[in-house]
Design a protein around this motif. Structure first.
Motif, PDB file in Angstrom:
ATOM      1  N   VAL A  68      30.834  36.154  32.828  1.00  0.00           N
ATOM      2  CA  VAL A  68      32.090  36.005  32.074  1.00  0.00           C
ATOM      3  C   VAL A  68      32.023  34.685  31.303  1.00  0.00           C
ATOM      4  O   VAL A  68      31.769  33.638  31.892  1.00  0.00           O
ATOM      5  N   HIS A 108      40.450  38.239  27.965  1.00  0.00           N
ATOM      6  CA  HIS A 108      39.699  37.045  28.329  1.00  0.00           C
ATOM      7  C   HIS A 108      40.024  35.907  27.362  1.00  0.00           C
ATOM      8  O   HIS A 108      40.324  36.133  26.201  1.00  0.00           O
ATOM      9  N   ILE A 127      35.571  41.921  33.657  1.00  0.00           N
ATOM     10  CA  ILE A 127      36.229  41.135  34.709  1.00  0.00           C
ATOM     11  C   ILE A 127      36.397  42.030  35.931  1.00  0.00           C
ATOM     12  O   ILE A 127      37.176  42.988  35.901  1.00  0.00           O
TER      13      ILE A 127
END
Lengths: 507, 507
Positions: free
Chosen positions: B309, B229, B449
Motif C-alpha cells: 500500500v 487511499h 487494502i
C-alpha cells in the motif's frame, strides 16, 4: 502561624468569664417574633436571580432590594457604586462613643445554576421541604414556614443562595429587629457590606474598599459566609484556604478524526491528558508535583487544635456517599491545611453525541486551593514546570503548524488570579470577642477551625482596611452550596439570628 | 484469513488481462455531460438534513427524494418499508439473462452535526470552495460548479454527507445516465440499496434484508462507502474493522461537592477515571488489557500486501497535524489490523461553568474497533474484567447506598452491539471483477487494502444474502467525514462516476 496552644487555653478561660446567658423571656419572644416576620422577606430575596456571571441587571435588582429593605428596617443604607453592579453598605451606630466597630460581610450573588439538576421548578422559586419517615424530602407549602411561630428546625428551604449567602443578611436584619423591638440599641457600631461579585465575574471588592475606606473602617471584620461545623455547633473560623484556577489542554490531531480510520494511529488527546494528570497524584490523592506542599506546616500545636474539632469522619463519609477518604492529611481537618489540586471539569469530544471520532483536544480545569505558605502563583508555576518535565511543549493558544510538526506532546496552561489564603491568630481580640458572644448565646464554647477549606475574599478587607478578619459561618454544613439543590436548615436560621443578636449586644 | 500472496499475483496478472481502456470520445463526452447534469441534483440532495438520530421525518424526506430521483432517471425504484424511515431499493436489468448481479450499497443518513464548528451557515447548505495561493479555502458561487463543463478537480463541496455517503448515490445515477445517453444497457444486473440507519439509530438493515431477500439477491455486493487511499489512486477494500461502543463511568461523592470544603478529602472521580484509563494503554498506544490483541494475525503474507500500500506516512502525519504516530502496528496499515480502544468523549463537571466543585461522576465513552479475530463481546468482557481487576466494583446504574458505603472504587460499564468486522478473501471472484473494471478505467491496478479502519454494516448483507462483500471507496481521504466541515473533492466525483461506469459495463 499563631500559637494554638495559647488559644486553646484562652477558649477554656472564656467559658468562665462569659456574660450571663442570653434568653430572658422578653429577649426570646423578641427573637422568635423577628425570625417569623423575616421569612417573607427572605423568600422574596431568594426569588431574585443572582448569578453575577450571567446578568448584571439581576445583581442590580438584588442590591436595590437589599438597600431598600435595610432602610425600611431602620438602617442607614446606601449603594456603593461599582461599575454596573453596586454593592450595599449599611450601618447602625451604638450609643456609646467608645463602642467597638465591627464590619460584617456577606454576599448577594450566587453560583451558576443548572435548573435541570434541581428537584424544583426553579432554583429561584424557594421550596420548603420536610423529610418523611423514609427520609425522603417532601414539599410543604411555604405558608407552613411564614405562618408558624416555631417551625420544625429540621425543615429546609431549597433555593440558590438560601445558604450561600443570602441567609446571613436577613439574619442580621432580624437580629437588629429583635433589639429594636425591645427599645434597645446595639452595644457595637454595626457596619455591613454586601458584596456583588463573590461567586464570579471580576471581583470588585478591593476597589470598593479602596474608594470607601473611611466608611468601612472597623476594629474587626466578621465575614458571614461558609458552613458551620458538621456537628452544627457554633463555629469560629480563623482562616481559610485561598484559591486559583487553571485550565490544561492537551492537543491531538489538528481536527477531530474518524476513529475507524485513525484509531491506533493518531494518539488520542483525552488519553494523553489522562496519562498526564494521573502522574500528578498518587492513588490516595497526594500531589506528586515536587514542591507543591512546601510551606505547609502542621506543627504539634496546630495538630492539637485540629484534633479538638469534633469531627465524625465516619458520618461525614456516609453523608458524602464515599467509602474512604483521600490520605493527604491524617484527618479531615489536617487535609485542609494542605493546598489542593482538584479537577473541576474535564471535557473531550461531544459527550452527548456519541460520534465515533478521535477528539482534537482534551481539557481539564483545576482549582488549586492554597494555604498561607503556598501562594497561588508558585503553585501554578510548579504545575507548568512539571508538565514541561513530562515532555510537553507548552503553547500559547492553539499550536502552530510548526509546533505540530515538531512536538509529539503539546499542551497549554492558562489561569491564575483568585483569592489569597488567610489565617488570623487564634488569640486576636476579634476572636476573643466573637467566642465570648457565642458562648453567652449557647452556653458552650464554639468549635474552633484554624483554616476552613473554602475561600472567601478576605484579602481586600484585611489588606484594604488593615483590620483583623474572622469568619462566622451560620448555615448547615450539608447545604449543597455551589451545587444543585442548595438548601438552608430552618433551625440554622433562628440560631443564626440568635448568634448575631448575641454579638451586637456584646460590647 | 485469505492467501494474500496469491492475491498479489492475481492483481499483477489482471493488469495484462484487462479489457481495452475506457474513454472513447463518445464515452468521455457522455460521462462529462452526465457529471455536469448531476450537480444540481446532488446539491438538492445535500440540502436535505439527514441525521437519523435526530429526525425520522428528515430521513423519510431523503428516502422519498432518492426514490423519486432514481425513478425519474429510469430506474425501477421503490421504498423498502422499515418502520418510520424506509430504505430505498432500485434496479436496472442487463439485457443478457446470464449477466452477473451486483448489489450496490450506500447510505443516505449522516453523522450528527454541530453547526458552530462549521465554517458555513449550515452543514446542509453546501458551499463550494477553492484554495487560494496561501492555501486558504475561499468560497465560490455554486454556479461555478453547475455551469462549468470541466470544474477544477481540486475544488471541494462542503456539506454533511457530501462525502459520507450521498456522493456515491448520485455518482451511480450519473454513470447510468452516461450509458443511457449512448443508447446502451448495463453489462450487469444493477441493484442498489440505500440504507437509512448507517450512522445511528437502531440499525435496521438486517431486518430489511430478511424481509426482501429475493429482491436483494446478488452474486456479489459492492459497498460504496469510506474514503479512497490517501494517494487518491483507485482503491479496493476487502474488509473492515468492526465496531462497538462502551461507556465507563466512575462514581465519586453522591452529589457534587464544594471543592474548598472537600478538596483533598473526597476523591475526585475525574482523577480516578483518568488513573483507571491510563492503565489501559502504554504511552505509545498499545492496549495493556490482557488478551485484547489475541486473535490478531499479521502473518508474513499479509505483511507483504500491507507493505504494497503506497502510504506516505510523513505526509499523512502532516495532514493530521501530528508529529508522531502511536506504535500499535509497525505502519499505518498494520495498525488497522489490530482492535482499537479509542476515547470518543470524556466528561466530568460542567466545563462551561467553571464552578469550583468536585464532580459526582466522570464518564468516558470508548469505541472499540474489532478485527475478525477479536469479536466485540469478547473485547468488552476483557475490559470489564480488567476494570474489576483494578479494584473497582461494577454497579448497574447509580450505586446504591450500600455499595457507596462498602466500595471505595465504583464504576459502571454499559455498551455492546455494533458492527462485525469483515475480511473477504483477496482472490474471490467479486474482487477480480472489481479490479479488472477499475484497471480498465484508469490504466493501473488499484491499491488493495485488506482491512480498512472504519466499519460499514457489511454483516447484514454478507450474512443475510450469503454473498461476498467488497468495498469500493470513491471519496477523498481528507474528507473530514463524521466531523465538521465534511467535504468532497470535485475530482473524486467525476472519477467516481467513471469508476462506476467501468463496473456497470464490465460483464
Amino acid at each position: 502561624m499563631p500559637n494554638p496552644q495559647h488559644s486553646i487555653l484562652l477558649g477554656a478561660a472564656l467559658l468562665s468569664l462569659a456574660s450571663p446567658a442570653l434568653g430572658g423571656t422578653s429577649e426570646n419572644a423578641a427573637l422568635t417574633t423577628a425570625v417569623q416576620k423575616s421569612w417573607p422577606e427572605f423568600i422574596e430575596f431568594l426569588r431574585l436571580p443572582n448569578v453575577a456571571t450571567q446578568s448584571a441587571p439581576d445583581i442590580r435588582r438584588n442590591a436595590q432590594w437589599a438597600q431598600a429593605t435595610l432602610a425600611r428596617h431602620g438602617w442607614q443604607a446606601q449603594l456603593l457604586p461599582d461599575g454596573e453592579t453596586p454593592m450595599v453598605f449599611a450601618q447602625w451606630k451604638a450609643k456609646s462613643k467608645s463602642a467597638r466597630t465591627i464590619l460584617f460581610y456577606a454576599h448577594m450573588d450566587g453560583q451558576p445554576v443548572f435548573p435541570k439538576a434541581w428537584k424544583q421548578a426553579s432554583p429561584f422559586e424557594p421550596v420548603l421541604r420536610a423529610r418523611d419517615a423514609q427520609g425522603v424530602w417532601q414539599d410543604l407549602p411555604l405558608e407552613k414556614l411564614t405562618q408558624t411561630a416555631n417551625p420544625d428546625p429540621e425543615w429546609r428551604l431549597f433555593a440558590r443562595s438560601a445558604a450561600d449567602d443570602k441567609a446571613p443578611i436577613l439574619m442580621l436584619i432580624a437580629a437588629m429587629d429583635a433589639l429594636v423591638a425591645q427599645g434597645k440599641s446595639p452595644a457595637i457600631n454595626i457596619k455591613l457590606i454586601l458584596d456583588s461579585h463573590e461567586e464570579g465575574g471580576p471581583p470588585t471588592l478591593a476597589d470598593v474598599v479602596e474608594q470607601n475606606r473611611a466608611l468601612l473602617q472597623a476594629d474587626g471584620i466578621v465575614m458571614l459566609d461558609g458552613p458551620m461545623h458538621e456537628s452544627g455547633r457554633p463555629t469560629v473560623v480563623y482562616g481559610h484556604r485561598g484559591g486559583t484556577a487553571l485550565a490544561l489542554t492537551v492537543y491531538g490531531p489538528r481536527e477531530e478524526l474518524h476513529s475507524g480510520h485513525f484509531g491506533n494511529y493518531a494518539a488520542n488527546p483525552a488519553m494523553t491528558l489522562a496519562r498526564l494528570i494521573t502522574g500528578m497524584k498518587d492513588a490516595e490523592g497526594r500531589v506528586l508535583i515536587p514542591g507543591f506542599y512546601d510551606g505547609v506546616d502542621i506543627n504539634p500545636s496546630l495538630k492539637a487544635v485540629l484534633a479538638q474539632v469534633p469531627d465524625d469522619e465516619a458520618a461525614l463519609q456516609r453523608r458524602l456517599g464515599i467509602a474512604a477518604s483521600e490520605k493527604v492529611g491524617a484527618s479531615y481537618q489536617q487535609s485542609l491545611q494542605f493546598p489542593s489540586l482538584n479537577i473541576t471539569s474535564m471535557i473531550a469530544g461531544e459527550p452527548a453525541a456519541r460520534r465515533t471520532i478521535i477528539p482534537a483536544k482534551a481539557t481539564v480545569t483545576f482549582d488549586i486551593r492554597t494555604v498561607p505558605g503556598t501562594p497561588a502563583e508558585r503553585q501554578i508555576a510548579l504545575v507548568r514546570k512539571w508538565v514541561e518535565g513530562q515532555g510537553f511543549h507548552l503553547v500559547q493558544g492553539e499550536p502552530s503548524e510548526a509546533e505540530r510538526v515538531r512536538y509529539p506532546l503539546l499542551a497549554s496552561i492558562t489561569g491564575g488570579g483568585g483569592m489569597k489564603a488567610l489565617m488570623t491568630p487564634l488569640d486576636a481580640p476579634i476572636g476573643q470577642w466573637l467566642r465570648s458572644g457565642l458562648t453567652r448565646a449557647f452556653g458552650q464554647a464554639p468549635v474552633q477551625i484554624p483554616i476552613m477549606g473554602g475561600g472567601v475574599p478576605s484579602a481586600p478587607l484585611a489588606d484594604g482596611l488593615k483590620a483583623p478578619v474572622i469568619l462566622l459561618p451560620l448555615v448547615n454544613a450539608d447545604d449543597s452550596q455551589h451545587a444543585a439543590n442548595e438548601n438552608l436548615r430552618i433551625g440554622n436560621y433562628s440560631n443564626g439570628v440568635k448568634s448575631l443578636y448575641a454579638l451586637i449586644t456584646n460590647p
